[in-house]
Enzyme design. Structure first.
Site, mmCIF file in Angstrom:
data_model
loop_
_atom_site.group_PDB
_atom_site.id
_atom_site.type_symbol
_atom_site.label_atom_id
_atom_site.label_comp_id
_atom_site.label_asym_id
_atom_site.label_seq_id
_atom_site.Cartn_x
_atom_site.Cartn_y
_atom_site.Cartn_z
ATOM 1 N N ASN A 33 0.836 -1.197 0.000
ATOM 2 C CA ASN A 33 0.000 0.000 0.000
ATOM 3 C C ASN A 33 0.872 1.248 0.000
ATOM 4 O OD1 ASN A 33 0.601 -0.658 2.807
ATOM 5 N ND2 ASN A 33 -0.966 0.801 3.427
ATOM 6 N N GLU A 71 -3.228 -4.742 -2.695
ATOM 7 C CA GLU A 71 -3.811 -5.677 -3.643
ATOM 8 C C GLU A 71 -3.995 -5.044 -5.020
ATOM 9 O OE1 GLU A 71 -4.689 -4.921 -0.502
ATOM 10 O OE2 GLU A 71 -6.296 -6.267 0.160
ATOM 11 N N CYS A 80 -10.950 -3.333 -3.309
ATOM 12 C CA CYS A 80 -10.049 -4.418 -3.693
ATOM 13 C C CYS A 80 -10.823 -5.692 -3.998
ATOM 14 C CB CYS A 80 -9.011 -4.670 -2.602
ATOM 15 S SG CYS A 80 -7.747 -3.380 -2.524
#
Length: 151
Positions: A61, A74, A110
């Protein structure tokens, strides 16, 4: 009329109980979490994916001062995979976080992107979510978002 949605998943009380290939991905996701840029939330997330070819890709992230311009681990990983390895489907994706006080699960955005990837590649994407020394796995990302958005 009331309906019920149920699904099966795998629960691993220890990471050592994971199949070796999943254990390797969780470890890679953990290393990716250490490379995350999370100066605001201090919640670092890493993701690792095994492609059909066996290649492993990682993402983390990234937060921005211009919220919400950051990106989850992700999605950063899956967008990179699509841009660079579109003909090599993602078979399994693992997620890990730091701190790791509970199992790390994907956010709603996500989850939708994971389902989009499954649809695009026309094959299931196994998701392994780890944390607190344990893990949960689902055979398909669609199980994480039963009422997905479809155009």
């Amino acid at each position: 009329m009331e309906s019920t949605f149920t699904f099966g998943y795998e629960r691993y009380d220890t990471l050592a109980a994971l199949p070796e290939a999943d254990r390797e991905l969780v470890a890679e996701a953990g290393r990716a979490a250490a490379r995350a840029h999370a100066p605001y939330s201090h919640f670092r997330v890493g993701a690792a994916a095994r492609l059909r070819s066996g290649r492993i890709l990682c993402g983390a992230n990234i937060e921005s001062e211009v919220f919400p311009a950051g990106l989850c681990a992700e999605r950063s990983l899956l967008f990179y995979a699509q841009a660079n390895f579109a003909d090599d489907p993602v078979e399994t994706l693992a997620i890990a976080s730091d701190p790791s006080e509970r199992i790390c699960t994907p956010c709603g955005q996500c989850r939708q992107v994971l389902v989009d990837v499954e649809r695009r590649q026309r094959s299931p994407l196994r998701v392994v979510m780890s944390g607190a020394g344990s893990a949960v796995a689902v055979a398909s990302a669609e199980l994480l978002l039963p009422f997905t958005f479809k155009l």
